[in-house]
Design a protein around this motif. Structure first.
Motif, PDB file in Angstrom:
ATOM      1  N   HIS A  38      -9.895   9.535  -2.375  1.00  0.00           N
ATOM      2  CA  HIS A  38     -11.460   9.400  -2.531  1.00  0.00           C
ATOM      3  C   HIS A  38     -13.115   8.904  -2.015  1.00  0.00           C
ATOM      4  O   HIS A  38     -13.638  10.667  -1.561  1.00  0.00           O
ATOM      5  CB  HIS A  38     -11.694  10.232  -4.345  1.00  0.00           C
ATOM      6  N   THR A  39     -13.018   7.831  -1.450  1.00  0.00           N
ATOM      7  CA  THR A  39     -14.377   7.842  -1.337  1.00  0.00           C
ATOM      8  C   THR A  39     -13.935   7.592  -0.114  1.00  0.00           C
ATOM      9  O   THR A  39     -15.189   7.140   0.381  1.00  0.00           O
ATOM     10  CB  THR A  39     -14.999   6.482  -1.864  1.00  0.00           C
ATOM     11  N   ASN A  40     -12.996   7.127   0.719  1.00  0.00           N
ATOM     12  CA  ASN A  40     -12.783   6.831   2.062  1.00  0.00           C
ATOM     13  C   ASN A  40     -13.063   8.020   3.190  1.00  0.00           C
ATOM     14  O   ASN A  40     -11.149   8.174   3.286  1.00  0.00           O
ATOM     15  CB  ASN A  40     -12.311   5.729   2.581  1.00  0.00           C
ATOM     16  N   GLU A  53      -9.175   7.049   5.875  1.00  0.00           N
ATOM     17  CA  GLU A  53      -8.415   7.113   5.351  1.00  0.00           C
ATOM     18  C   GLU A  53      -7.861   8.325   4.859  1.00  0.00           C
ATOM     19  O   GLU A  53      -6.160   8.717   4.434  1.00  0.00           O
ATOM     20  CB  GLU A  53      -8.104   6.147   3.748  1.00  0.00           C
ATOM     21  N   LEU A  54      -8.682   9.568   4.464  1.00  0.00           N
ATOM     22  CA  LEU A  54      -8.366  10.720   3.345  1.00  0.00           C
ATOM     23  C   LEU A  54      -7.712  11.321   4.819  1.00  0.00           C
ATOM     24  O   LEU A  54      -6.355  12.168   5.236  1.00  0.00           O
ATOM     25  CB  LEU A  54      -8.908  11.266   2.766  1.00  0.00           C
ATOM     26  N   GLU A  55      -8.399  10.708   6.026  1.00  0.00           N
ATOM     27  CA  GLU A  55      -7.602  12.251   7.535  1.00  0.00           C
ATOM     28  C   GLU A  55      -6.628  11.400   7.739  1.00  0.00           C
ATOM     29  O   GLU A  55      -5.529  12.374   8.036  1.00  0.00           O
ATOM     30  CB  GLU A  55      -9.188  12.144   8.506  1.00  0.00           C
ATOM     31  N   LYS A  56      -6.807   9.645   7.747  1.00  0.00           N
ATOM     32  CA  LYS A  56      -5.149   8.977   8.250  1.00  0.00           C
ATOM     33  C   LYS A  56      -4.478   9.777   7.416  1.00  0.00           C
ATOM     34  O   LYS A  56      -3.171   9.958   7.721  1.00  0.00           O
ATOM     35  CB  LYS A  56      -5.708   7.554   8.051  1.00  0.00           C
ATOM     36  N   PHE A  57      -5.138   9.434   6.202  1.00  0.00           N
ATOM     37  CA  PHE A  57      -3.292   9.724   5.043  1.00  0.00           C
ATOM     38  C   PHE A  57      -2.892  11.785   5.362  1.00  0.00           C
ATOM     39  O   PHE A  57      -1.693  11.719   5.449  1.00  0.00           O
ATOM     40  CB  PHE A  57      -4.002  10.387   3.907  1.00  0.00           C
TER      41      PHE A  57
END
Length: 110
Positions: A77-79, A82-86
């Motif tokens: 939720h904050t990065n 990381e969201l795109e990578k996930f």
């Protein structure tokens, strides 16, 4: 005539003399009943304790998993990177005109 022989307590083993007492006999029968024949007997209680230990260890495992997943969710939720990578790795999302290749490390299991 024959002699009338009366049975003495000496004809029985010593430990058997204790069962002539009504309270000892009833107490022993009660213990045997509670240990083996009752619906909440000793064996069932032992199995329940084992099951309780197993469930408590599962509870500890799942509580740890919840904490780990909450931390991962907070990070997603904050990065945005990381969201795109996930999303690219987990759900194979991609931008228009690009191909996504996922190389899995076989020595590391998820």
């Amino acid at each position: 005539m024959r002699e009338n022989k009366q049975l003495n307590s000496t004809n029985y083993p010593n430990w058997l003399n204790y069962f002539k007492n009504f309270y000892v006999l009833v107490g022993t029968l009660f213990l045997v009943w509670m240990l083996f024949f009752d619906s909440d007997n000793f064996l069932r209680r032992k199995n329940q304790r084992e099951k309780e230990f197993e469930l408590k260890s599962q509870q500890a495992f799942y509580e740890k998993e919840i904490v780990d997943l909450q931390e991962k969710m907070r990070e997603l939720h904050t990065n945005n990177q990381e969201l795109e990578k996930f999303s690219r790795e987990k759900y194979l999302f991609h931008k228009k005109g690009e191909d996504v290749y996922v190389i899995k490390d076989l020595s590391k299991e998820d």
